[in-house]
Design an enzyme around this catalytic site. Structure first.
Site, PDB file in Angstrom:
ATOM      1  N   HIS A  70       0.794  -1.302   0.029  1.00 26.76           N
ATOM      2  CA  HIS A  70      -0.006   0.044   0.066  1.00 26.76           C
ATOM      3  C   HIS A  70       0.756   1.160  -0.095  1.00 26.76           C
ATOM      4  CE1 HIS A  70      -2.754  -3.070   1.444  1.00 26.76           C
ATOM      5  NE2 HIS A  70      -3.638  -2.477   1.000  1.00 26.76           N
ATOM      6  N   HIS A  71       1.993   1.030  -0.377  1.00 26.37           N
ATOM      7  CA  HIS A  71       3.063   2.378  -0.343  1.00 26.37           C
ATOM      8  C   HIS A  71       2.466   3.536  -1.310  1.00 26.37           C
ATOM      9  CE1 HIS A  71       4.684   0.763  -3.735  1.00 26.37           C
ATOM     10  NE2 HIS A  71       5.531   1.627  -4.109  1.00 26.37           N
ATOM     11  N   ARG A  72       1.695   2.817  -2.414  1.00 22.18           N
ATOM     12  CA  ARG A  72       0.942   4.049  -3.224  1.00 22.18           C
ATOM     13  C   ARG A  72      -0.600   3.379  -3.709  1.00 22.18           C
ATOM     14  NH1 ARG A  72       4.641   7.209  -4.183  1.00 22.18           N
ATOM     15  NH2 ARG A  72       6.695   6.843  -5.447  1.00 22.18           N
ATOM     16  N   LYS A 100       6.681  -4.312 -10.582  1.00 18.96           N
ATOM     17  CA  LYS A 100       6.574  -3.757 -11.942  1.00 18.96           C
ATOM     18  C   LYS A 100       6.182  -2.278 -11.965  1.00 18.96           C
ATOM     19  CE  LYS A 100       4.405  -7.607 -13.602  1.00 18.96           C
ATOM     20  NZ  LYS A 100       3.723  -8.440 -14.364  1.00 18.96           N
ATOM     21  N   LYS A 112      -3.184  -8.583  -6.696  1.00 17.80           N
ATOM     22  CA  LYS A 112      -3.576  -9.859  -7.926  1.00 17.80           C
ATOM     23  C   LYS A 112      -4.730 -10.495  -7.303  1.00 17.80           C
ATOM     24  CE  LYS A 112      -2.054 -11.380 -11.694  1.00 17.80           C
ATOM     25  NZ  LYS A 112      -1.138 -10.423 -12.682  1.00 17.80           N
ATOM     26  N   SER A 370      -2.805   0.332 -18.442  1.00 17.86           N
ATOM     27  CA  SER A 370      -3.954   0.314 -17.555  1.00 17.86           C
ATOM     28  C   SER A 370      -3.910   1.737 -16.720  1.00 17.86           C
ATOM     29  CB  SER A 370      -3.770  -0.975 -16.572  1.00 17.86           C
ATOM     30  OG  SER A 370      -4.405  -2.070 -16.912  1.00 17.86           O
TER      31      SER A 370
HETATM   32  P1  NAD Z   1      -4.545 -15.822 -22.002  1.00 17.75           P
HETATM   33  O1  NAD Z   1      -5.350 -16.664 -21.134  1.00 17.75           O
HETATM   34  O2  NAD Z   1      -5.010 -14.716 -22.961  1.00 17.75           O
HETATM   35  O3  NAD Z   1      -3.523 -16.788 -22.712  1.00 17.75           O
HETATM   36  C1  NAD Z   1      -2.709 -17.660 -22.432  1.00 17.75           C
HETATM   37  C2  NAD Z   1      -2.601 -18.739 -23.428  1.00 17.75           C
HETATM   38  O4  NAD Z   1      -1.764 -19.657 -22.889  1.00 17.75           O
HETATM   39  C3  NAD Z   1      -3.943 -19.628 -23.568  1.00 17.75           C
HETATM   40  O5  NAD Z   1      -4.276 -19.451 -25.316  1.00 17.75           O
HETATM   41  C4  NAD Z   1      -3.549 -20.915 -23.399  1.00 17.75           C
HETATM   42  O6  NAD Z   1      -4.223 -21.947 -23.831  1.00 17.75           O
HETATM   43  C5  NAD Z   1      -2.001 -20.979 -23.241  1.00 17.75           C
HETATM   44  N1  NAD Z   1      -1.529 -21.987 -22.679  1.00 17.75           N
HETATM   45  C6  NAD Z   1      -1.760 -22.556 -21.340  1.00 17.75           C
HETATM   46  N2  NAD Z   1      -0.898 -23.583 -21.091  1.00 17.75           N
HETATM   47  C7  NAD Z   1      -0.131 -23.746 -21.970  1.00 17.75           C
HETATM   48  C8  NAD Z   1       0.995 -24.447 -22.367  1.00 17.75           C
HETATM   49  N3  NAD Z   1       1.393 -25.414 -21.218  1.00 17.75           N
HETATM   50  N4  NAD Z   1       1.740 -24.350 -23.380  1.00 17.75           N
HETATM   51  C9  NAD Z   1       1.402 -23.235 -24.186  1.00 17.75           C
HETATM   52  N5  NAD Z   1       0.503 -22.549 -24.154  1.00 17.75           N
HETATM   53  C10 NAD Z   1      -0.401 -22.838 -23.127  1.00 17.75           C
HETATM   54  O7  NAD Z   1      -3.620 -15.080 -20.865  1.00 17.75           O
HETATM   55  P2  NAD Z   1      -2.473 -13.687 -21.174  1.00 17.75           P
HETATM   56  O8  NAD Z   1      -3.266 -12.613 -20.808  1.00 17.75           O
HETATM   57  O9  NAD Z   1      -2.104 -13.698 -22.506  1.00 17.75           O
HETATM   58  O10 NAD Z   1      -1.343 -14.050 -20.236  1.00 17.75           O
HETATM   59  C11 NAD Z   1      -0.230 -14.854 -20.412  1.00 17.75           C
HETATM   60  C12 NAD Z   1       0.968 -14.683 -19.446  1.00 17.75           C
HETATM   61  O11 NAD Z   1       1.105 -13.074 -19.515  1.00 17.75           O
HETATM   62  C13 NAD Z   1       0.372 -14.834 -17.983  1.00 17.75           C
HETATM   63  O12 NAD Z   1       1.432 -15.237 -17.401  1.00 17.75           O
HETATM   64  C14 NAD Z   1       0.069 -13.273 -17.499  1.00 17.75           C
HETATM   65  O13 NAD Z   1       0.048 -13.314 -16.173  1.00 17.75           O
HETATM   66  C15 NAD Z   1       1.140 -12.702 -18.232  1.00 17.75           C
HETATM   67  N6  NAD Z   1       0.591 -11.218 -18.216  1.00 17.75           N
HETATM   68  C16 NAD Z   1      -0.366 -10.768 -18.959  1.00 17.75           C
HETATM   69  C17 NAD Z   1      -0.825  -9.492 -18.832  1.00 17.75           C
HETATM   70  C18 NAD Z   1      -2.263  -9.057 -19.590  1.00 17.75           C
HETATM   71  O14 NAD Z   1      -2.264  -7.865 -19.614  1.00 17.75           O
HETATM   72  N7  NAD Z   1      -2.813  -9.844 -20.273  1.00 17.75           N
HETATM   73  C19 NAD Z   1       0.005  -8.668 -18.478  1.00 17.75           C
HETATM   74  C20 NAD Z   1       1.233  -8.846 -17.807  1.00 17.75           C
HETATM   75  C21 NAD Z   1       1.354 -10.262 -17.916  1.00 17.75           C
END
Ligand code: NAD
Length: 479
Positions: A70-72, A100, A112, A370
Site C-alpha cells: 500500500h505504499h502507493r 513492476k 492480484k 492500464s
Molecule cells: P491468456 O489467457 O489470454 O492466454 C494464455 C494462453 O496460454 C492461452 O491461449 C492458453 O491456452 C495457453 N497455454 C496454457 N497452457 C499452456 C502451455 N502449457 N503451453 C502453451 N500454451 C499454454 O493469458 P494472457 O493474458 O496472454 O497471459 C499470459 C501470461 O502473461 C500470464 O503469465 C500473465 O500473467 C502474463 N501477463 C499478462 C498480462 C495481460 O495484460 N494480459 C500482463 C502482464 C503479464
C-alpha cells in the site's frame, strides 16, 4: 558401492521463487533490514469461498485477492481464471505487480486476484454470474474501488470480464462519477482505452528493441543488428503471445518460426502467418491441423527448446525449470509471462550467457497502459480530444509556410503523416515506449555500474526495491 544421492526436486512454489529473487537483490540495497522485510511482505490476502448456482447445482468457488503493498494507492493487478490458482501463486503475482509498477513509475501498489476455475468448463452466462459474485465479494470487503484497488485482465480473463466487473461495481455505487475507473482493460465502448488490448505484447517488443540497442547486452548474446530477420518461438497464443508475435512479425521483420499452445505446437522455418494462425486458433481453439505448419510438436512447451534466437514464454509460470533449462538454445529469453523461469533454470541460463529479460520489466506494458486508462476514466476525457485538430492546423501552417519559402513540396506520405494529428492510440503508444525505454535505462544503469550485480533480473529488483524503499522513508510508517 557408493549410493548415488537422488537430486531433490526443485521448489516450484512461485512465492518462494519470487522471495529468492527479492533476497538476491535486497543484498545490494542499503535499507534497514526490517524495511526490506516490509517491502517483501504481502500486506493482506482475502480468501473467499462463494456459491454460484450453475444449472440446478450449487457450486462453491475458491477465490483470492492479495494486496501486496500500500505504499502507493490505489493498488493494481490482474485477475486470473485458472485451475492452478492458489494463494501462494496470487501472493507472488501481487508482489511482482508492486515491483513492476515501481520500475515503470506507475503510481500504484501491487495486487492480484484469481478464481480457481477453468473458463472452458463454463458458458459465458455462467462465467458472468461467477465474475459478478466475485466482484460483490470484493466490494463487501473493500477490496475494489477507483481509489482502493483496481483489477485488470490476466490469464483466462479479458475485456468481457472487466465489463462485468465495472457494471457490478457501478450497480453497487449509484451515482459514483468515477465508478468506471474501478477496473481497467475494459472494452473501448465501456471506458476502455485504445491500445490496451495489445499493450503487454507491445511493451515486450519495446523492451526487446531496447535490448537490441544496447551493444553490451547484444555482445554477450552474440546476436547482431536489429530484430529484423531474427527467429522467434512463442509459447502461449493468448492475448500476450498473439500480440507479441504479430507486432514482431509485422513491424520488426522477425520470423515467428514456432507457436506452442496447450495442445501442441506448430512450426514453419520460413515464418508462420500469424494472422492466419490466429483465425485458425480462434475458430478451432486448437493448434492441430493448421495448414501453414511444416511440422508440429505434441507438447506446446517444447518450442522453448528450439534452435531460435529468441524464446518468448507467454503462458504460465515454471515453464523453464532446472529440468529443461539445459535444452534452451536461444540467446534471449523474453519473459512475457509472469514467473516463467525458475531459480534453478536461471542459474543454468546465466551460465550459458543467455540474456533473460525479466518479467517485472518486460511485461509491464499492460499495467502501464492500464494506468493511462484509469487516468482517462477519472478525467472523463479521451486522450488527444482537445489538441488533435489544433496540432494538425498548426502543423498545416508550418508545412504551408515551409513549402512557400523553399519552393519545394513535402512528399505526400510525410505531409499526410504530419497533418493527421495524434490520436489516443498514438499517445498511448508513445507513453508506453517512453516508459519501457526509461525502465531499460534505469535497470541497465544499475546493472552496468555495479560489478556485483550479475544479471538483469537482480538489477530490475534493485531498481524496484529502491523506489518502494524511498516511498517508505519519505512517508514514514504510520501510525
Ligand atoms: P491468456 O489467457 O489470454 O492466454 C494464455 C494462453 O496460454 C492461452 O491461449 C492458453 O491456452 C495457453 N497455454 C496454457 N497452457 C499452456 C502451455 N502449457 N503451453 C502453451 N500454451 C499454454 O493469458 P494472457 O493474458 O496472454 O497471459 C499470459 C501470461 O502473461 C500470464 O503469465 C500473465 O500473467 C502474463 N501477463 C499478462 C498480462 C495481460 O495484460 N494480459 C500482463 C502482464 C503479464
Amino acid at each position: 558401492m557408493a549410493i548415488k544421492k537422488k537430486k531433490a526436486a526443485e521448489d516450484l512454489n512461485l512465492n518462494n521463487i519470487v522471495s529468492r529473487q527479492f533476497e538476491k537483490a535486497a543484498a545490494h540495497v542499503d535499507l534497514p533490514a526490517g524495511l526490506l522485510q516490509q517491502i517483501k511482505a504481502c500486506n493482506n490476502v482475502y480468501y473467499m469461498q462463494f456459491p454460484v448456482k450453475i444449472d440446478d447445482k450449487y457450486v462453491i468457488f475458491e477465490a483470492w485477492r492479495a494486496e501486496h503493498s500500500h505504499h502507493r494507492k490505489p493498488l493494481k493487478g490482474g485477475i486470473r481464471y485458472s485451475r492452478m490458482v492458489d494463494q501462494d501463486e496470487i501472493m507472488a503475482l501481487a508482489a511482482l505487480m508492486t515491483y513492476k509498477c515501481a520500475i515503470g513509475n506507475v503510481p500504484f501498489g501491487g495486487s492480484k486476484g484469481g478464481i480457481k476455475l477453468r473458463p472452458r468448463d463454463y458458458t459465458p452466462e455462467q462465467l458472468q454470474k461467477i465474475t459478478r459474485r466475485y466482484t460483490a465479494e470484493l466490494i463487501a470487503k473493500n477490496f475494489i474501488g477507483p481509489g482502493i484497488n483496481v483489477p485488470a485482465p490476466d490469464y483466462g480473463t479479458g475485456e468481457r470480464e472487466m465489463a462485468w466487473i465495472a457494471d457490478t461495481y457501478d450497480a453497487f455505487h449509484p451515482g459514483g462519477i468515477d465508478n468506471w475507473a474501478c477496473v481497467t482493460g475494459k472494452p473501448l465502448t465501456q471506458g476502455g482505452i485504445r491500445g490496451r488490448r495489445e499493450a503487454t505484447g507491445r511493451g515486450v517488443v519495446f523492451g526487446l528493441r531496447e535490448a537490441f540497442r544496447d551493444p553490451k547486452a547484444m555482445k554477450k548474446t552474440g546476436l547482431k543488428g536489429t530484430l529484423e530477420g531474427k527467429t522467434v518461438a512463442v509459447q502461449g497464443f493468448g492475448n500476450v503471445g498473439y500480440h507479441v508475435a504479430k507486432i514482431l512479425h509485422e513491424e520488426d521483420g522477425c520470423k515467428i518460426v514456432a507457436v506452442g499452445e496447450y495442445d501442441g505446437a506448430v512450426i514453419n522455418p520460413k515464418g508462420l502467418d500469424i494472422e492466419k494462425l490466429s483465425k485458425w486458433f480462434q475458430e478451432k481453439r486448437s493448434m492441430k491441423g493448421f495448414p501453414g505448419a511444416t511440422k508440429t510438436l505434441a507438447n506446446g512447451a517444447d518450442v522453448l527448446n528450439l534452435d531460435v534466437d529468441i524464446i518468448i514464454p507467454a503462458a504460465l509460470e515454471n515453464q523453464i525449470t532446472g529440468a529443461n533449462a539445459d535444452k534452451v538454445k536461444a540467446r534471449i529469453v523474453a519473459e512475457a509471462a509472469n514467473g516463467p523461469t525458475t531459480t534453478d533454470a536461471e542459474k543454468i541460463l546465466l551460465k550459458k550467457d543467455i540474456l533473460i529479460l525479466a518479467d517485472i520489466y518486460l511485461n509491464s506494458g499492460g499495467v502501464t497502459v492500464s494506468y493511462f486508462e484509469w487516468a482517462k476514466n477519472i478525467s472523463h476525457m479521451r486522450y488527444g480530444l482537445l489538441q488533435k485538430r489544433a496540432d494538425a492546423h498548426q502543423l498545416a501552417q508550418i508545412v504551408s509556410a515551409t513549402e512557400t519559402l523553399t519552393h519545394t513540396r513535402f512528399p505526400a506520405s510525410v505531409k499526410d503523416g504530419l497533418l493527421r494529428g495524434l490520436d489516443e492510440e498514438d499517445l498511448v503508444r508513445s507513453g508506453l515506449e517512453e516508459t519501457m525505454a526509461t525502465g531499460y535505462q534505469e535497470i541497465s544503469d544499475i546493472f552496468y555500474n555495479n560489478k556485483k550485480v550479475t544479471d538483469f533480473r537482480t538489477a530490475a529488483f534493485i531498481c524496484a526495491i529502491q523506489k518502494v524503499g524511498t516511498a517508505y522513508l519519505q512517508l514514514g510508517v504510520f501510525p
